[in-house]
Scaffold this active site. Sequence first.
Site, PDB file in Angstrom:
ATOM      1  N   LYS A 182       0.827  -1.216   0.000  1.00 37.61           N
ATOM      2  CA  LYS A 182       0.000   0.000   0.000  1.00 37.61           C
ATOM      3  C   LYS A 182       0.864   1.270   0.000  1.00 37.61           C
ATOM      4  O   LYS A 182       2.075   1.210   0.257  1.00 37.61           O
ATOM      5  CB  LYS A 182      -0.946  -0.047   1.209  1.00 37.61           C
ATOM      6  CG  LYS A 182      -2.011  -1.165   1.105  1.00 37.61           C
ATOM      7  CD  LYS A 182      -2.998  -1.075   2.269  1.00 37.61           C
ATOM      8  CE  LYS A 182      -4.093  -2.130   2.155  1.00 37.61           C
ATOM      9  NZ  LYS A 182      -5.087  -1.998   3.270  1.00 37.61           N
ATOM     10  N   TYR A 193     -12.632  -1.494  -3.605  1.00 35.21           N
ATOM     11  CA  TYR A 193     -13.151  -1.639  -2.245  1.00 35.21           C
ATOM     12  C   TYR A 193     -14.671  -1.480  -2.188  1.00 35.21           C
ATOM     13  O   TYR A 193     -15.220  -1.150  -1.129  1.00 35.21           O
ATOM     14  CB  TYR A 193     -12.462  -0.644  -1.311  1.00 35.21           C
ATOM     15  CG  TYR A 193     -11.075  -1.071  -0.883  1.00 35.21           C
ATOM     16  CD1 TYR A 193     -10.880  -2.216  -0.113  1.00 35.21           C
ATOM     17  CD2 TYR A 193      -9.949  -0.318  -1.228  1.00 35.21           C
ATOM     18  CE1 TYR A 193      -9.607  -2.603   0.298  1.00 35.21           C
ATOM     19  CE2 TYR A 193      -8.671  -0.706  -0.828  1.00 35.21           C
ATOM     20  CZ  TYR A 193      -8.514  -1.844  -0.055  1.00 35.21           C
ATOM     21  OH  TYR A 193      -7.262  -2.220   0.366  1.00 35.21           O
ATOM     22  N   ASN A 225      -2.132   0.303   6.820  1.00 37.36           N
ATOM     23  CA  ASN A 225      -1.658  -0.985   7.330  1.00 37.36           C
ATOM     24  C   ASN A 225      -0.801  -1.782   6.330  1.00 37.36           C
ATOM     25  O   ASN A 225      -0.760  -3.009   6.367  1.00 37.36           O
ATOM     26  CB  ASN A 225      -2.825  -1.811   7.876  1.00 37.36           C
ATOM     27  CG  ASN A 225      -3.876  -2.107   6.823  1.00 37.36           C
ATOM     28  OD1 ASN A 225      -3.707  -1.750   5.669  1.00 37.36           O
ATOM     29  ND2 ASN A 225      -4.936  -2.774   7.221  1.00 37.36           N
ATOM     30  N   HIS A 246      -2.273  -5.429   1.452  1.00 38.14           N
ATOM     31  CA  HIS A 246      -3.592  -6.020   1.203  1.00 38.14           C
ATOM     32  C   HIS A 246      -3.414  -7.485   0.827  1.00 38.14           C
ATOM     33  O   HIS A 246      -2.416  -7.846   0.206  1.00 38.14           O
ATOM     34  CB  HIS A 246      -4.297  -5.296   0.043  1.00 38.14           C
ATOM     35  CG  HIS A 246      -5.498  -6.047  -0.477  1.00 38.14           C
ATOM     36  ND1 HIS A 246      -6.743  -5.930   0.104  1.00 38.14           N
ATOM     37  CD2 HIS A 246      -5.635  -6.954  -1.482  1.00 38.14           C
ATOM     38  CE1 HIS A 246      -7.592  -6.729  -0.540  1.00 38.14           C
ATOM     39  NE2 HIS A 246      -6.943  -7.362  -1.510  1.00 38.14           N
ATOM     40  N   GLU A 256      -9.952 -10.041  -7.898  1.00 38.05           N
ATOM     41  CA  GLU A 256      -8.899  -9.037  -7.682  1.00 38.05           C
ATOM     42  C   GLU A 256      -7.718  -9.203  -8.646  1.00 38.05           C
ATOM     43  O   GLU A 256      -7.138  -8.205  -9.085  1.00 38.05           O
ATOM     44  CB  GLU A 256      -8.427  -9.094  -6.223  1.00 38.05           C
ATOM     45  CG  GLU A 256      -9.506  -8.622  -5.254  1.00 38.05           C
ATOM     46  CD  GLU A 256      -9.087  -8.677  -3.795  1.00 38.05           C
ATOM     47  OE1 GLU A 256      -9.816  -8.098  -2.973  1.00 38.05           O
ATOM     48  OE2 GLU A 256      -8.054  -9.301  -3.463  1.00 38.05           O
TER      49      GLU A 256
END
Length: 139
Positions: free
Chosen positions: A11, A51, A114, A117, A128
Site C-alpha cells: 500500500k 473496495y 496498514n 492487502h 482481484e
Amino acid sequence: MAIQQTFAIIKPDAVASGHTGQILGIIEKAGFRVRGMKMARLSRQQAEAFYEIHRERPFFTGLVAFMTEGPVVVLVLEREDAIKHWREVMGATNPAQAADGTIRKKFAKNIERNAVHGSDAPETAAVEIPFFFNMAELL
Ligand code: UDP
Ligand code: MG
C-alpha cells in the site's frame, strides 16, 4: 491444499516509507513465487471499485483517499494454500492486534495505513487478480 494464487498490494504508506524491498523479501522467504508484479497509481474510481464491498462503511472515504495518495505495488503470489498463508504473513487488519513477526506488526501505522492487502477468499482472488493483471502479465 493445492497450489493457489492470491492477490496482494504493498500500500502507499509502505511504498512511501521505503519498505517495498523488505516486504518483497518477506514474501520470497515465506515461499511465495511472484507471478505478477507492477507499480500502479490508483485513480479514485479504481480504488472505489476495488473496495466496493466496503462502500457503506464509515472508513470508506478515508480508505479511498489513502489508497490513491501515492504509488502502490500490485502482486500475484503463488504457493500452496496462498490465500490463507498470505493473510497469516500480513497479520491482523489492526496492527495493534497483529502477531509478532507479521508485516503489519512491523510496518503498519494504524488500522487504515496498514502496509499490505491480501485477498480473503478464492472468489475474491478470482476478481482481484484480473482487476489489475491481464493474462500476458502473469508469468
Ligand atoms: N480499514 C480502515 N478502518 C477499519 C477497517 C479497515 O481504514 O476500521 C481499511 C484498512 O486499510 C483495511 C481495508 O480498509 O486493510 C479493508 O478492510 P478489511 O476489513 O477488508 O481488512 P483486510 O482484509 O485488509 O485485513
Ligand atoms: Mg479485506
